[in-house]
Structure formats: structure tokens, C-alpha cells
Design a protein around this motif. Structure first.
Motif, short mmCIF file in Angstrom:
data_model
loop_
_atom_site.label_atom_id
_atom_site.label_comp_id
_atom_site.label_asym_id
_atom_site.label_seq_id
_atom_site.Cartn_x
_atom_site.Cartn_y
_atom_site.Cartn_z
N PHE A 77 0.85 -1.19 0.00
CA PHE A 77 0.00 0.00 0.00
C PHE A 77 0.89 1.24 0.00
N VAL A 92 -3.74 -0.73 -4.08
CA VAL A 92 -4.72 0.35 -4.05
C VAL A 92 -5.20 0.67 -5.46
N GLY A 96 -9.06 0.41 -6.70
CA GLY A 96 -9.76 1.59 -7.17
C GLY A 96 -10.24 1.47 -8.60
N THR A 267 -5.19 8.87 -2.62
CA THR A 267 -4.36 8.47 -1.49
C THR A 267 -4.07 6.98 -1.64
N PHE A 268 -2.97 6.54 -1.06
CA PHE A 268 -2.62 5.13 -1.18
C PHE A 268 -3.12 4.36 0.03
N ASP A 269 -4.45 4.32 0.15
CA ASP A 269 -5.12 3.47 1.12
C ASP A 269 -6.46 3.08 0.55
N ILE A 270 -6.99 1.99 1.06
CA ILE A 270 -8.27 1.46 0.59
C ILE A 270 -9.34 1.84 1.59
N GLN A 271 -10.34 2.57 1.10
CA GLN A 271 -11.45 2.98 1.93
C GLN A 271 -12.59 1.97 1.79
N GLY A 279 -8.06 6.61 -2.43
CA GLY A 279 -7.96 5.59 -3.46
C GLY A 279 -7.27 6.12 -4.70
N ASN A 285 -3.01 7.31 -11.76
CA ASN A 285 -1.68 7.31 -11.14
C ASN A 285 -0.59 7.52 -12.18
#
Length: 334
Positions: A77, A92, A96, A267-271, A279, A285
């Protein structure tokens, strides 16, 4: 007295000559036909060569990047190619890309099919022509225009929708909202749905127009209502075409770049919630990081592009398999 009467027997009719067939064979090998055959065959071979060259290039550059990756390319991540050694992963981005495309397809396909059915079987001709023309124009709008519209018009007007979803469906966790600007995966999915809607509508409309008139008249003669005619004659006939149209729209949704980059706060996180900002997607990217990336960073972006390339091929292959499995149920084979 036996008198034998002899008559001249006409000679047997000559067998039909094969000259017409020979002349037809000679016509099939004329210079123009040979040129057309060569160009067609060469175009197909050239396409395969180009696809193979793209795959080889992406694989080679991706192998260089993955060999230097300090993290796990599939599960990390993080995307930091300036470290020594670099650490990056596509978890991620893959999440996404898939989620935003699923949201877009869930919103666009039913609406597109409904519009196509309305234009071909319900709307009067004076109305269907101008509406179809406007839909054709929407398909030609550039992505950046959709992105600007999404950032300036769509995003500011989604607060009410997000609040309603949070109030009535927030208990699911998928539609919970903590406030803030609505620059989330749901926003991306809505924008992508608007972008792919004209493509799916146009192709589906042309497919529904090809339904044999006898099929519809036979259903009407048996006492079917207009909806029953659509359900029993039109939709089975156009099922393969609708699937093809959906896959064409999905291809654009998977590779959309500028519109997604304009409305998403990456962002580099999974919601877990579709309403929370964050995401990212493969295309977004690549577009946002390619200009300032180093050589290793560009190789890493090319590696992510290879994954997107493989996903697109898998999606197309799955669509072909679905169409091949269901073609015997199509009205085209009746």
C-alpha cells in the motif's frame, strides 16, 4: 407384316459445361481481389505483431522495475519510487480501478439499455432522431471537458446525495460518510457512468434496430403486450450486442485518465466506504506521476500499465466467452 419404324434418335443433351464455375474462380483471383486479400491478411497480422510488441515492451520494462522493488508489487500500500531501494505496489490502484468501473457499469448499463429501447420501440420518430443525435454528440466530448464539468459542477452538488446515502444506508459501511469534499470512488463512478453512457446507448440502439420484424409481429399476433415483445423478442436477440456494448464502455472506464484525475483526491489506502475520499486508479496514477518520475519510477508506472493491459485483455476474453456461450439463445439464430 412387321414393319419396324426407325426414327432418328436425337443425340443426348450435352452436360453443362463448367465454364461459368471456372470463370467465377478466375474472377476470385483477379488482381484487385488478390490485393484486397493481401491487405486484409496483412492488417490482421500487423495488429497481432503490434499487440505482441506492446506486451514484450511492457513486460521487459516491468521486470526491470519489479526486480528493484523493495515491497511486494501486488500487495504493498505504497508508491514511493524515489527511495533507495524503491517501494511500490498496485493493491490500491487495482482496487480503485475495479471498484470505480463496477460502479460506472452498474449505473450506466441499465440506463443505456432503457434509453436504447425507448428510442427504438417507444419514442416517435420525430423525437428519437434528435435525441439519438444528441447522444452521438456526447460520445465525442473530450475527457478533459468531462473532468472539468465534474470538478466544477458535479462535485459541489453531490453533498446532498452523500448526506442522504449516509443517513439511510450508512449502516452498511459502504455508504458511510465522514464529511469533507465528495471526491471519492463513488464520484469517479458517477462521472465514468456519464462518460460511457453514450457509447453503450449507441451500440445497443443499433443492435435493437436489427431485430427481425417478423419476430416482433409474431409475438404481437399471439397477443403479447409491447413489453412482452421486448422481453421475449428484442432482448434475447440483442443480448450479445448489449454485452459487447457494455464491454466497450468498460474498456473506456478502465483506461480513463484525465477525468478521474480531476475529480479524485488520491491516497494510497483502501477505503471501505465509497463516499470517503481516497484511493486511485492505474490510469490516474500514471498520468499524475509520469511527468516527474525518474527512470525507475517510469519503469514502475509501466509495470502498473502492464497490469492494466492484462486486466483489459481478461475482460475482453470474458466478454467473448459469455457471448459464445449465449449465442445459441440469441434471436439471430432463430
Amino acid at each position: 407384316m412387321d414393319i419396324t419404324k426407325t426414327t432418328d434418335v436425337p443425340p443426348p443433351a450435352s452436360q453443362p459445361t463448367a465454364e461459368p464455375k471456372k470463370s467465377a474462380n478466375r474472377g476470385a483471383t483477379r488482381a484487385g481481389d488478390r490485393i484486397f486479400l493481401g491487405l486484409s491478411r496483412g492488417s490482421g497480422i500487423l495488429l497481432l505483431v503490434i499487440m505482441a510488441a506492446i506486451a514484450v515492451f511492457l513486460t521487459y520494462r516491468a521486470s526491470l522495475a519489479i526486480s528493484k522493488d523493495h515491497g511486494n508489487f501486488l500487495t504493498t500500500f505504497e508508491w514511493n519510487t524515489n527511495l533507495m531501494p524503491p517501494s511500490f505496489g498496485i493493491a490500491v490502484l487495482a482496487f480503485g480501478t475495479v471498484v470505480s468501473s463496477i460502479v460506472a457499469m452498474a449505473l450506466a448499463v441499465p440506463v443505456a439499455v432503457a434509453i436504447a429501447l425507448f428510442l427504438t420501440h417507444y419514442a416517435p420518430r420525430r423525437m428519437s432522431g434528435p435525441v439519438a443525435y444528441v447522444i452521438d454528440l456526447l460520445a465525442a466530448v473530450p475527457s478533459i471537458v468531462y473532468g472539468l464539468w465534474g470538478a466544477l459542477i458535479l462535485v459541489p452538488h453531490l453533498n446532498g446525495l452523500f448526506g442522504w446515502l449516509n443517513e439511510y444506508l450508512g449502516w452498511t459501511g459502504i455508504f458511510s460518510w465522514q464529511g469533507g469534499a465528495p471526491r471519492s470512488m463513488l464520484t469517479v463512478g458517477i462521472l465514468l457512468a456519464i462518460m460511457i453512457l453514450p457509447i453503450i446507448t449507441n451500440v445497443s440502439r443499433e443492435v435493437f434496430r436489427q431485430v427481425p420484424r417478423m419476430h416482433e409481429e409474431a409475438a404481437l399476433a399471439l397477443g403479447a403486450t409491447r413489453w412482452e415483445v421486448i422481453r421475449m423478442s428484442v432482448l434475447p436477440f440483442g443480448r450479445s450486442g448489449v454485452i459487447s456494448a457494455s464491454m466497450l464502455g468498460l474498456g473506456r472506464a478502465l483506461g480513463e485518465t484525465m477525468a478521474v484525475a480531476t475529480v479524485l483526491s488520491p491516497t494510497f489506502d483502501i477505503q471501505t466506504s465509497l463516499l470517503d475520499p481516497g484511493g486511485g486508479t492505474f490510469a490516474q496514477n500514471i498520468a499524475s506521476k509520469f511527468g516527474e518520475a525518474t527512470q525507475d519510477g517510469r519503469d514502475a508506472l509501466i509495470a502498473s500499465g502492464l497490469v492494466l493491459f492484462v486486466i483489459t485483455l481478461l475482460v475482453n476474453g470474458a466478454a467473448r466467452a459469455i457471448i459464445a456461450r449465449r449465442k445459441e439463445y440469441s434471436g439471430a439464430n432463430a
